[in-house]
Motif scaffolding. Structure first.
Motif, PDB file in Angstrom:
ATOM      1  N   ASP A 222     -80.118  11.432-104.489  1.00 45.60           N
ATOM      2  CA  ASP A 222     -79.002  11.563-105.422  1.00 45.60           C
ATOM      3  C   ASP A 222     -77.711  11.895-104.677  1.00 45.60           C
ATOM      4  OD1 ASP A 222     -77.816  12.062-108.200  1.00 45.60           O
ATOM      5  OD2 ASP A 222     -77.488  13.986-107.200  1.00 45.60           O
ATOM      6  N   ILE A 223     -77.785  12.795-103.712  1.00 45.78           N
ATOM      7  CA  ILE A 223     -76.590  13.211-102.973  1.00 45.78           C
ATOM      8  C   ILE A 223     -75.986  12.053-102.191  1.00 45.78           C
ATOM      9  CG2 ILE A 223     -75.775  14.611-101.031  1.00 45.78           C
ATOM     10  CD1 ILE A 223     -76.036  16.224-103.571  1.00 45.78           C
ATOM     11  N   ILE A 224     -76.810  11.309-101.442  1.00 42.26           N
ATOM     12  CA  ILE A 224     -76.237  10.242-100.611  1.00 42.26           C
ATOM     13  C   ILE A 224     -75.780   9.058-101.459  1.00 42.26           C
ATOM     14  CG2 ILE A 224     -77.431  10.884 -98.490  1.00 42.26           C
ATOM     15  CD1 ILE A 224     -79.455   8.705 -99.020  1.00 42.26           C
ATOM     16  N   ASN A 225     -76.464   8.798-102.559  1.00 43.75           N
ATOM     17  CA  ASN A 225     -76.033   7.704-103.440  1.00 43.75           C
ATOM     18  C   ASN A 225     -74.713   8.053-104.122  1.00 43.75           C
ATOM     19  OD1 ASN A 225     -76.611   5.069-104.469  1.00 43.75           O
ATOM     20  ND2 ASN A 225     -77.208   5.981-106.415  1.00 43.75           N
ATOM     21  N   TRP A 226     -74.549   9.314-104.483  1.00 41.54           N
ATOM     22  CA  TRP A 226     -73.348   9.805-105.161  1.00 41.54           C
ATOM     23  C   TRP A 226     -72.155   9.902-104.212  1.00 41.54           C
ATOM     24  CZ3 TRP A 226     -72.237  15.541-105.054  1.00 41.54           C
ATOM     25  CH2 TRP A 226     -71.065  15.855-105.741  1.00 41.54           C
ATOM     26  N   LEU A 227     -72.351  10.504-103.047  1.00 41.23           N
ATOM     27  CA  LEU A 227     -71.244  10.764-102.137  1.00 41.23           C
ATOM     28  C   LEU A 227     -70.955   9.620-101.158  1.00 41.23           C
ATOM     29  CD1 LEU A 227     -71.674  14.526-101.153  1.00 41.23           C
ATOM     30  CD2 LEU A 227     -70.036  13.516-102.743  1.00 41.23           C
ATOM     31  N   LEU A 228     -72.010   8.947-100.680  1.00 46.76           N
ATOM     32  CA  LEU A 228     -71.824   7.911 -99.668  1.00 46.76           C
ATOM     33  C   LEU A 228     -71.989   6.507-100.235  1.00 46.76           C
ATOM     34  CD1 LEU A 228     -73.800   9.450 -96.659  1.00 46.76           C
ATOM     35  CD2 LEU A 228     -71.531  10.016 -97.518  1.00 46.76           C
ATOM     36  N   GLY A 229     -72.583   6.404-101.389  1.00 49.02           N
ATOM     37  CA  GLY A 229     -72.914   5.111-101.957  1.00 49.02           C
ATOM     38  C   GLY A 229     -71.815   4.500-102.774  1.00 49.02           C
ATOM     39  N   PRO A 230     -72.194   3.530-103.592  1.00 52.05           N
ATOM     40  CA  PRO A 230     -73.593   3.242-103.909  1.00 52.05           C
ATOM     41  C   PRO A 230     -74.350   2.537-102.791  1.00 52.05           C
ATOM     42  CG  PRO A 230     -72.153   1.718-105.062  1.00 52.05           C
ATOM     43  CD  PRO A 230     -71.263   2.718-104.411  1.00 52.05           C
ATOM     44  N   ILE A 231     -75.669   2.729-102.813  1.00 53.74           N
ATOM     45  CA  ILE A 231     -76.569   2.015-101.915  1.00 53.74           C
ATOM     46  C   ILE A 231     -76.897   0.676-102.554  1.00 53.74           C
ATOM     47  CG2 ILE A 231     -78.871   2.037-100.858  1.00 53.74           C
ATOM     48  CD1 ILE A 231     -78.657   5.151-100.977  1.00 53.74           C
ATOM     49  N   LYS A 232     -76.836  -0.399-101.792  1.00 52.48           N
ATOM     50  CA  LYS A 232     -77.078  -1.711-102.387  1.00 52.48           C
ATOM     51  C   LYS A 232     -78.453  -2.285-102.054  1.00 52.48           C
ATOM     52  CE  LYS A 232     -74.821  -4.633 -98.865  1.00 52.48           C
ATOM     53  NZ  LYS A 232     -73.768  -5.670 -98.659  1.00 52.48           N
ATOM     54  N   GLU A 233     -79.094  -1.800-100.967  1.00 50.87           N
ATOM     55  CA  GLU A 233     -80.373  -2.392-100.572  1.00 50.87           C
ATOM     56  C   GLU A 233     -81.176  -1.388 -99.759  1.00 50.87           C
ATOM     57  OE1 GLU A 233     -81.878  -6.676 -98.692  1.00 50.87           O
ATOM     58  OE2 GLU A 233     -79.818  -5.998 -98.442  1.00 50.87           O
ATOM     59  N   VAL A 234     -82.498  -1.428 -99.906  1.00 50.99           N
ATOM     60  CA  VAL A 234     -83.382  -0.533 -99.154  1.00 50.99           C
ATOM     61  C   VAL A 234     -84.562  -1.319 -98.592  1.00 50.99           C
ATOM     62  CG1 VAL A 234     -82.787   1.497-100.526  1.00 50.99           C
ATOM     63  CG2 VAL A 234     -84.739   0.089-101.209  1.00 50.99           C
ATOM     64  N   SER A 235     -85.074  -0.810 -97.505  1.00 57.76           N
ATOM     65  CA  SER A 235     -86.309  -1.342 -96.933  1.00 57.76           C
ATOM     66  C   SER A 235     -87.165  -0.154 -96.548  1.00 57.76           C
ATOM     67  CB  SER A 235     -86.022  -2.205 -95.701  1.00 57.76           C
ATOM     68  OG  SER A 235     -87.211  -2.750 -95.182  1.00 57.76           O
ATOM     69  N   CYS A 236     -88.363  -0.077 -97.093  1.00 58.96           N
ATOM     70  CA  CYS A 236     -89.100   1.181 -97.071  1.00 58.96           C
ATOM     71  C   CYS A 236     -90.561   1.015 -96.686  1.00 58.96           C
ATOM     72  CB  CYS A 236     -89.006   1.817 -98.458  1.00 58.96           C
ATOM     73  SG  CYS A 236     -89.935   3.333 -98.636  1.00 58.96           S
ATOM     74  N   TYR A 237     -91.110   2.074 -96.074  1.00 59.07           N
ATOM     75  CA  TYR A 237     -92.546   2.162 -95.846  1.00 59.07           C
ATOM     76  C   TYR A 237     -93.012   3.553 -96.257  1.00 59.07           C
ATOM     77  CZ  TYR A 237     -97.087   1.005 -93.983  1.00 59.07           C
ATOM     78  OH  TYR A 237     -98.430   0.716 -93.877  1.00 59.07           O
ATOM     79  N   ASN A 238     -94.067   3.616 -97.051  1.00 61.44           N
ATOM     80  CA  ASN A 238     -94.637   4.875 -97.526  1.00 61.44           C
ATOM     81  C   ASN A 238     -96.072   5.014 -97.046  1.00 61.44           C
ATOM     82  OD1 ASN A 238     -92.293   5.308 -99.007  1.00 61.44           O
ATOM     83  ND2 ASN A 238     -93.146   4.464-100.902  1.00 61.44           N
ATOM     84  N   THR A 239     -96.514   6.248 -96.894  1.00 55.13           N
ATOM     85  CA  THR A 239     -97.897   6.492 -96.498  1.00 55.13           C
ATOM     86  C   THR A 239     -98.287   7.922 -96.833  1.00 55.13           C
ATOM     87  OG1 THR A 239     -99.475   6.244 -94.664  1.00 55.13           O
ATOM     88  CG2 THR A 239     -97.365   7.295 -94.138  1.00 55.13           C
ATOM     89  N   ASN A 240     -99.555   8.248 -96.615  1.00 56.60           N
ATOM     90  CA  ASN A 240    -100.048   9.624 -96.694  1.00 56.60           C
ATOM     91  C   ASN A 240    -100.472  10.073 -95.302  1.00 56.60           C
ATOM     92  OD1 ASN A 240     -99.782  10.120 -99.511  1.00 56.60           O
ATOM     93  ND2 ASN A 240    -101.559   8.821 -99.879  1.00 56.60           N
ATOM     94  N   ILE A 241     -99.945  11.176 -94.867  1.00 53.89           N
ATOM     95  CA  ILE A 241    -100.240  11.693 -93.532  1.00 53.89           C
ATOM     96  C   ILE A 241    -101.318  12.762 -93.574  1.00 53.89           C
ATOM     97  CG2 ILE A 241     -99.288  12.845 -91.498  1.00 53.89           C
ATOM     98  CD1 ILE A 241     -98.255  10.035 -91.807  1.00 53.89           C
TER      99      ILE A 241
ATOM    100  N   GLU B 153     -72.958  -0.156 -99.802  1.00 47.76           N
ATOM    101  CA  GLU B 153     -71.938  -1.128-100.177  1.00 47.76           C
ATOM    102  C   GLU B 153     -70.673  -1.009 -99.328  1.00 47.76           C
ATOM    103  OE1 GLU B 153     -71.020  -1.375-104.301  1.00 47.76           O
ATOM    104  OE2 GLU B 153     -73.034  -2.031-104.881  1.00 47.76           O
ATOM    105  N   ASN B 154     -70.450   0.171 -98.717  1.00 45.12           N
ATOM    106  CA  ASN B 154     -69.269   0.335 -97.863  1.00 45.12           C
ATOM    107  C   ASN B 154     -69.470  -0.263 -96.470  1.00 45.12           C
ATOM    108  OD1 ASN B 154     -70.855   2.204 -96.452  1.00 45.12           O
ATOM    109  ND2 ASN B 154     -69.867   3.978 -97.376  1.00 45.12           N
ATOM    110  N   GLY B 155     -70.640  -0.861 -96.225  1.00 46.82           N
ATOM    111  CA  GLY B 155     -70.917  -1.509 -94.947  1.00 46.82           C
ATOM    112  C   GLY B 155     -71.664  -0.654 -93.952  1.00 46.82           C
ATOM    113  N   SER B 156     -71.814   0.646 -94.234  1.00 50.06           N
ATOM    114  CA  SER B 156     -72.540   1.514 -93.315  1.00 50.06           C
ATOM    115  C   SER B 156     -74.043   1.401 -93.527  1.00 50.06           C
ATOM    116  CB  SER B 156     -72.100   2.969 -93.496  1.00 50.06           C
ATOM    117  OG  SER B 156     -72.536   3.483 -94.744  1.00 50.06           O
TER     118      SER B 156
END
Length: 357
Positions: free
Chosen positions: A188-207, A224-227
């Motif tokens: 929520d913080i990074i989407n609100w302050l640095l975003g919006p985020i336009k795309e993600v690529s993710c990997y999840n697991t259980n350690i 969306e700002n290019g970063s």
């Protein structure tokens, strides 16, 4: 005289324990807790004794009997939608702990009901009220350091297996994993302050932990700002919570907010000497005991103050909360489909909020 706000707490579990501290510290005393509700009568009775108020095991009966001004939903995540819907349809202002609901569609429906009935409806993302985050917000608004180049979130918290051995934590139907339960605050913080985020690529697991969902997630974030950014979250840190940090590299400086709950300014580097860095760190950092932090206090002071003045505007815009839920679903969608995912209301996890088959 401002109207005194009658409040009911719905759910007497883990986060409700933190609310005992929160309401003890709120300076605006223009409220009274008139009831607590939990399906477990023993828990409800204990909380009722603490607040010296009535206790119930039936939510609708409590509303019909007492007609509270505000219901605060502290039940398991999978119940937020149904509990909020009951509250709003029975004409009560409603604030729910995160997530606002398990799906964006549910959240939009709740928002429609609240607008129709002219009620306050909102979700708690208390880290937005941390002094370190408020300071970062000011820096970003002034654009003092130029373009954002990269950013990174690290959430390294500890949850032992007994945390997941209850009736809901870690389940797809009622919770999700570290993405939707713990790190949703930091998303929520990074989407609100640095975003919006336009795309993600993710990997999840259980350690280390055994649960339906994930205890560890790593993502690449395209803003969306290019970063670009990275997001790393786990509940397999041992033996305690280690950090919850946000690091931002600008073209003209660097800021890192850390601690165990985004509560401290760890690094502040700028290209000139006009900043008193030691003063900035001291004035904008907090000591906290748990990852909950202290942000609930100013959040609910804002809620009480607004309702006392007959304002129904919540401290955090509902559309922001919906956007965060869409981001969570995109992360799960990316992993489930083994591909990058653009943030969209149509990119919905096939597991989150659904019963595991």
């Amino acid at each position: 005289m401002k109207k005194k706000i009658n409040i009911a707490l719905i759910g007497c579990g883990r986060v409700a324990e933190h609310y005992k501290y929160v309401f003890n510290k709120i300076k605006n005393k223009n409220y009274v807790i008139i009831a607590v509700v939990d399906t477990n009568s023993e828990k409800a009775e204990l909380f009722g004794k603490h607040y010296k108020c009535k206790y119930y095991t039936n939510f609708k009966k409590m509303i019909n009997d007492l007609k509270p001004d505000l219901n605060i939903i502290l039940t398991p995540s999978g119940s937020h939608y149904s509990n909020s819907k009951i509250s709003l349809e029975l004409k009560c202002h409603t604030i729910t702990e995160k997530p606002i609901s398990m799906t964006p569609k549910q959240a939009r429906k709740l928002n429609e009901i609240s607008k129709k009935n002219k009620l306050m409806f909102g979700c708690v993302f208390q880290n937005r009220f941390n002094p370190a985050i408020k300071f970062l917000e000011k820096i970003l608004k002034k654009n003092l350091f130029g373009k954002i180049l990269t950013s990174s979130v690290r959430l390294r918290w500890c949850r032992y297996q007994d945390y997941y051995d209850d009736e809901w934590h870690g389940s797809w139907l009622n919770d999700g994993g570290v993405v939707n339960q713990q790190s949703i605050h930091h998303l929520d913080i990074i989407n609100w302050l640095l975003g919006p985020i336009k795309e993600v690529s993710c990997y999840n697991t259980n350690i280390l932990n055994k649960l339906e969902a994930e205890d560890t997630s790593v993502c690449i974030l395209n803003f969306e700002n290019g970063s670009l950014g990275t997001f790393e979250a786990t509940t397999s840190a041992r033996p305690r919570d280690q950090e919850a940090s946000l690091n931002i590299l600008f073209e003209k400086g660097l800021i890192e907010i850390g601690g165990i709950g985004l509560n401290k300014i760890n690094k502040f580097e700028s290209p000139n000497n006009k900043f008193n860095i030691s003063k900035i760190k001291k004035e904008n950092s907090q000591k906290i005991k748990t990852g909950y932090g202290l942000g609930h206090i100013p959040f609910f002071e804002s809620v009480i103050n607004s309702l006392s003045k007959s304002s129904i505007i919540p401290p955090i815009d509902v559309q922001d909360c919906i956007s965060t839920t869409e981001l969570v679903h995109a992360i799960y969608y990316s992993y489930e489909n083994r591909k990058s995912c653009k943030i969209s209301s149509n990119k919905i996890s096939k597991k989150l909020g659904r019963r595991n088959k």
